[in-house]
Each structure stands twice: as C-alpha cells, then as structure tokens.
Design a protein around this motif. Sequence first.
Motif, mmCIF file in Angstrom:
data_model
loop_
_atom_site.group_PDB
_atom_site.id
_atom_site.type_symbol
_atom_site.label_atom_id
_atom_site.label_comp_id
_atom_site.label_asym_id
_atom_site.label_seq_id
_atom_site.Cartn_x
_atom_site.Cartn_y
_atom_site.Cartn_z
ATOM 1 N N ALA A 189 82.971 42.539 -25.444
ATOM 2 C CA ALA A 189 82.517 41.295 -25.908
ATOM 3 C C ALA A 189 82.748 40.911 -27.064
ATOM 4 O O ALA A 189 83.056 39.518 -27.536
ATOM 5 C CB ALA A 189 80.627 41.352 -25.897
ATOM 6 N N ALA A 190 83.424 41.582 -27.983
ATOM 7 C CA ALA A 190 83.760 41.431 -29.350
ATOM 8 C C ALA A 190 85.500 41.647 -29.294
ATOM 9 O O ALA A 190 85.973 41.672 -30.553
ATOM 10 C CB ALA A 190 83.383 42.542 -30.140
ATOM 11 N N ALA A 191 86.022 41.215 -28.185
ATOM 12 C CA ALA A 191 87.394 41.178 -28.100
ATOM 13 C C ALA A 191 87.900 40.173 -29.223
ATOM 14 O O ALA A 191 89.027 40.659 -29.867
ATOM 15 C CB ALA A 191 87.941 40.966 -26.556
ATOM 16 N N ALA A 192 87.425 39.000 -29.351
ATOM 17 C CA ALA A 192 88.145 38.220 -30.221
ATOM 18 C C ALA A 192 88.070 38.519 -31.618
ATOM 19 O O ALA A 192 88.904 38.370 -32.290
ATOM 20 C CB ALA A 192 87.572 36.728 -29.921
ATOM 21 N N ASP A 193 87.007 39.284 -31.825
ATOM 22 C CA ASP A 193 87.017 39.931 -33.303
ATOM 23 C C ASP A 193 88.149 40.993 -33.684
ATOM 24 O O ASP A 193 88.495 41.027 -34.785
ATOM 25 C CB ASP A 193 85.652 40.321 -33.565
ATOM 26 C CG ASP A 193 84.348 39.093 -33.621
ATOM 27 O OD1 ASP A 193 85.019 38.101 -33.990
ATOM 28 O OD2 ASP A 193 83.436 39.660 -33.321
ATOM 29 N N TYR A 194 88.644 41.611 -32.391
ATOM 30 C CA TYR A 194 89.508 42.729 -32.871
ATOM 31 C C TYR A 194 90.751 42.142 -32.340
ATOM 32 O O TYR A 194 91.684 42.711 -33.310
ATOM 33 C CB TYR A 194 88.974 43.795 -31.653
ATOM 34 C CG TYR A 194 89.847 45.036 -31.550
ATOM 35 C CD1 TYR A 194 90.530 45.500 -32.715
ATOM 36 C CD2 TYR A 194 90.315 45.738 -30.312
ATOM 37 C CE1 TYR A 194 90.997 46.753 -32.787
ATOM 38 C CE2 TYR A 194 90.909 46.889 -30.458
ATOM 39 C CZ TYR A 194 91.301 47.151 -31.533
ATOM 40 O OH TYR A 194 92.165 48.573 -31.551
ATOM 41 N N PRO A 246 88.790 41.372 -20.562
ATOM 42 C CA PRO A 246 88.151 40.263 -21.055
ATOM 43 C C PRO A 246 88.999 39.087 -21.352
ATOM 44 O O PRO A 246 90.259 39.306 -21.326
ATOM 45 C CB PRO A 246 87.637 40.689 -22.540
ATOM 46 C CG PRO A 246 88.495 41.793 -22.740
ATOM 47 C CD PRO A 246 89.076 42.411 -21.501
ATOM 48 N N THR A 247 88.418 37.907 -21.505
ATOM 49 C CA THR A 247 89.058 36.648 -22.034
ATOM 50 C C THR A 247 88.936 36.570 -23.256
ATOM 51 O O THR A 247 87.926 36.666 -24.129
ATOM 52 C CB THR A 247 88.470 35.528 -21.090
ATOM 53 O OG1 THR A 247 88.749 35.572 -19.710
ATOM 54 C CG2 THR A 247 89.232 34.127 -21.286
ATOM 55 N N VAL A 248 90.138 36.265 -23.859
ATOM 56 C CA VAL A 248 90.428 36.131 -25.368
ATOM 57 C C VAL A 248 91.222 34.516 -25.595
ATOM 58 O O VAL A 248 92.124 34.375 -25.378
ATOM 59 C CB VAL A 248 91.131 37.354 -26.094
ATOM 60 C CG1 VAL A 248 91.239 37.147 -27.519
ATOM 61 C CG2 VAL A 248 90.883 38.670 -25.765
ATOM 62 N N GLY A 249 90.078 33.995 -26.327
ATOM 63 C CA GLY A 249 90.904 32.455 -26.579
ATOM 64 C C GLY A 249 91.095 31.666 -25.401
ATOM 65 O O GLY A 249 91.999 31.148 -25.411
ATOM 66 N N GLY A 250 90.408 31.938 -24.210
ATOM 67 C CA GLY A 250 90.745 31.393 -22.995
ATOM 68 C C GLY A 250 91.715 31.739 -22.024
ATOM 69 O O GLY A 250 92.375 31.491 -21.176
ATOM 70 N N GLU A 251 92.263 33.106 -22.678
ATOM 71 C CA GLU A 251 93.292 33.766 -21.896
ATOM 72 C C GLU A 251 92.905 35.145 -21.479
ATOM 73 O O GLU A 251 92.532 35.858 -22.244
ATOM 74 C CB GLU A 251 94.642 33.889 -23.159
ATOM 75 C CG GLU A 251 95.886 34.142 -22.409
ATOM 76 C CD GLU A 251 97.132 33.805 -23.464
ATOM 77 O OE1 GLU A 251 98.267 33.820 -23.054
ATOM 78 O OE2 GLU A 251 96.662 33.840 -24.609
ATOM 79 N N ASP A 252 93.252 35.487 -20.468
ATOM 80 C CA ASP A 252 93.215 36.986 -19.990
ATOM 81 C C ASP A 252 93.819 37.753 -20.650
ATOM 82 O O ASP A 252 94.901 37.550 -20.950
ATOM 83 C CB ASP A 252 93.299 36.841 -18.344
ATOM 84 C CG ASP A 252 93.531 38.259 -18.034
ATOM 85 O OD1 ASP A 252 94.587 39.133 -17.730
ATOM 86 O OD2 ASP A 252 92.317 38.662 -17.339
#
Length: 624
Positions: free
Chosen positions: A279-284, A318-324
């Motif tokens: 869930a924190a993928a974007a932060d990483y 996960p999806t990061v910034g709208g990207e798989d």
Amino acid sequence: MRSATARRTALAVALTAVVAGALAVAGVPPTRPGPAGAATWTEGACAGTEGVTVVVDASALGGPLTVRCALGTPASGWAALEAAGHVLTSVPGFPGAAVCTIDGRPASGFPACWETGFWSYWHAPSTAPGSAWTFSTVGASARVPPPGSAEGWAFATGPATPPAAGPAFATTTTTATTAPPTTAPPTSGPATTATTATTAPASTTTTVAAPTTTTVPAPGPGTPAARALAWLGAELGRHGGLLPGPFGGTPDHGLTADALVALALGGRAGPADAAPLLAAAADYVTWDAFGPDLAGVRLAGPAAKLLLVAALAGSPPPTVGGEDLETLLRSLVRTGGEEAGRVSDRNPHAPDSSNGFGQALAVLALDHTAGGPPSSAVRYLLAQQCPNGGFRLFLAGPRCTDDAQADPDTTALAVQALLGAPTGPDVRAAAARGVAYLLDRQDASGAVGGSGPTAAPNANSTGLAGQALRAAGETAAAERAAAWVGALQLPTDAGPAAADAGAIAYDPAALADALANGIPGPGRDQWRRATAQAVLALGLPPLAPVVAGPADPPAQPGGTTTPAPGPGPTAGATTPATQVGAATAGTGGGALPRTGPALGAVVVVGAGALAAGLALAPAARRRR
C-alpha cells in the motif's frame, strides 16, 4: 580457482563447521556416573523417551561404533554427546561449538580434525523402525534433541556418511566395531533446498547443476530458521507491518521488504502481511510525495524488490502512479546504447542510483513473471561479471574489467538470478564462475565478508552467499555458512537478551554485546537487518523459481537478438512461497549501497534534488 587439494580441504572444513564439533585432546571415555554420582548414560539405545540415543561411529579411525542412551533431556546435541560419556574437545577458536575430537580421535587433533577430516553430525526423530538419519543443518550446540530421538556422529575424510548403525534399533545394541560406511549422505537437511545438487569436481572448474523446479518445506518448529523468522515476524507485527529505520519513526520500506521476503520463503507471510508495504509502494518507488516538481521519478531497485515481495507473498503487483509495477519495472530497462539492458532509475533530478545488486534483483523479480526477464537485462547482468568471477556493485562503464570491483553480496544475488533466467551456455558458465568466486571468498569457518566497509565476515553477506551456494548445489559450503550463521543466533538462555531469542547478530562482537547487555532500542535496527538476510542461509528456498529455461537464441545479423521467452509461471499465476527463494535486496534511492552495522551508509539522495532545496526522506536508504 582453487586447486584439487584446496577443494577437498574446503569440503572437509565445510562439513566440520556444520557439525559444530571439533576436539583436540586425547582421552578415555569416562565412567557412567556424572559429577554428582548419578548415572548419565546406559549402554544401548534408549527405551522410549527415557533419553536421547547417541551413536558414535569412529570406525574410519580404527575405533569402535558405540550406541548409548544419554538419560533425561540434554540441553543440546553437544550436551547429549557428553552425557553419553564421550570426551570432547573443541576446534581452537570455537569452544563448545565445533567438535575436533571425540574420545581422543583423531589422535593428531587439530588441525587434522579440521583440514583432513571431520565429525559429521546426524539426527533422527526416533529409534523406531522406518526412522532415518538426516544430516544436520545446524551445529550440535544449537540443536535441542527431543527425548526419544537419536543423535549420530561419524568421522569422515571425504563426503559425509551417516553412522553404520541406527537410527532404528529393535533391541538394545552393544558396542561394536564396523567397517567404514559407504552410503552417500543426503543432499539436504530438514529445511534445505531440493534442487539437483552437483558438487564441483576436485579440479579448477566449478559446475552448476541444471536447475529444476523445486519445492522446499517451510522450516519446522524449533529449527534455527523458524526461531529467527518468529523473532522477525514479531518485530514486524510490533510496528504495524512496516519496520522503522535506524533513527526510528519513519518506516524503512527496504528493510520491511527484506523481512517479508524471508518470512514468505519460510511460509510465514502472505498477502495480508505484505499489504502495508504494498500500500506504501508510491512512497518507496517514487518521489511523488515531494511535490509536482519531482513527480514521475521512479527508482529501479525499490521497484524490483517490491515486485519480488508481491510474487513471494502471493499478492498481485501494486499500482504505482497509475502503472502496474511489473510494467513499470520493464519500462526502466534501457533499450539502446552501450548500457542497453540496464535497469535504471527514471530520474532527471539526480544521478542514476541503480547498481549491480539492483540489476540482479530486477532479473530475479522478473524471473517470477510470465514473461520472464528481458534477454537484454540478462545480458547486461552478464557483462557486470569481473574476470575473477565476481559481479560488481557500482556500474561505471558497460562491463567489469577490474577484479577489485567484484562484490560478494552482488555476486550471491546475481548467481541466483542467473539460475532462474533463460538458460544458455553463457548463463550457466557465468553462474558457475560466480559460484567459484563465492567459494574462494568463504573462509574456513564458513563465513563470508562483503566489500568495502563490510569486508569482515558478517551475517548478511554469509546469509546471501550461503543461500546462493545451496541453490547452486554446493551443499557442503552452504552448510558451513549455515553453521556460522547459527552460531550467531541468540539462544533462549541469552540472559539480558533472552526476550530476543532467535534473532541473529551481525557478527560475533554484536552477539557478545547482546549477551552481556541485551539489545537496546537504538541497536535493534542492526539486528533486524542482520536477521532478515542471515536467515537465508539456514535452509530457506532459493531466490529464483529455479527452473530450466530455453537458451538465448544466437545473435541475428546486425547485432540484434531475438528475445527468449522467460521461465516464469503462467500468466496471472503466483508462485508459492515454498517454491521460491529469498531476495533480500534492493537499491535505495541514491543510497550508498552497503549492508552493515546499524548506522552505516547514510547519504542524501541526489545532488539535483538538493539543488532544488529538498531534504529528501529517502536519505537513509541503502542498496538493500
């Protein structure tokens, strides 16, 4: 490459370290009474659960084969051997942990007991019909044999063989002398990989067995691996699923990923456990949280590690910034120029922080996908192999030409990545050379050091190397690594550190300090990092889904290559944790890539970002 003599010596030393035993003085078996006059053993196998049956086969040294019952509940395999009336001495430097002689054999003591022979250590769950000897993956001082079980010791000057008697006994067995055993030892212990194991011949060439799909059981209750994973899981739970960094407070996503990889491999983490990190993928993986000026930054190493976590935990990427995430990682593979195939950051604001460790990690993560890793990424990884067989960490120029750049940790990960990549002669040869490099880096104790600030033997490097050696079929060397790591694990009677039993120290100095003073809050970070990677050597499955894939096709006219299909599972499938190995690494955003003591290797990410006036939170990230 090592000589044939050195190779044979290494095998002997490997098994010696695993059995955790070596003695150096001659002696005569004591009488049955213990120090207080009470009997500590009886002749023959134990009846039921009255004690632990101990079999010692000294026939290879011209001695007897004895079967005795160590009465009661010995605290360890070492204690059972002594309770059965045997005189032990330790290998110098490993008191109470590595057996050199039993009852004065071998008479020459050290170093013969360490360099030309060894007491191999075996165990069995019972003495009932059908029970079989299993080569121990931990030393006798670390194993707690349950009443009714059997412990076996057999001296060997070549490959380890079990005692010529037992472990099943229909009636009480008296002392006897037998010919040296000739049976072959098992290729793995209770929680080791089931890959096809091929020990390199006694020559200057190391071969790696063709990989096959593997299924490896999760570590059983009470094993060193299970105890380490229990401690690691408790730490993760205590912090809500996201482990803190060295300074506390802010979650350390890379360290959390390391822990989840190990836990998933041990069958102790699934989608729910990985959910907080995913869930924190974007932060990483991104810098999006730092404002619109840095939106779009994508970091290669973190993306690769996170994709591996998702695969091992059985979670969709996960999806990061709208990207798989898988699509994102593939988009970071360079498509042209002399560095085609390099998995790089997408970051115009700072220097590229991707490195050799992250390259291997990306190949590993994509090994678990339906498409497999791009052939260009595999070829670029091959180019990072130095002349001595090691793989480099820092990527300056398209290929490695300097042996001084080779890094053991990167090599360990690269070997496992290649074992899961599409197989061709160049891939197999590179993996074999990487294995030979790791064997040469492993010292007589079984330990492996890193490079630079972590060049001294340490649990992180030994964990990574031990797992890679096991995956490549170098079982004896892997067991040496496991024994060294196991000796750094906190026991249940660890005094001030008893509450942290199961955790693994970074090195002997850290272990000694914890036994004397416990593990204070600021010091826990080092223990989390060490345990997450050290446990990989204790019989966890390999990092890659080790399967034989097709060879890369030959180069086409004009220098192009037709991509080879990957060896991954079918589309949409997830790989069970018991079929894959552990990656514990990833490249931090601009961090100095180094595993080591708790507060080492902290840098600020990116000169460009600093120019923009940003004090970046990823400053404390490391390569892992």
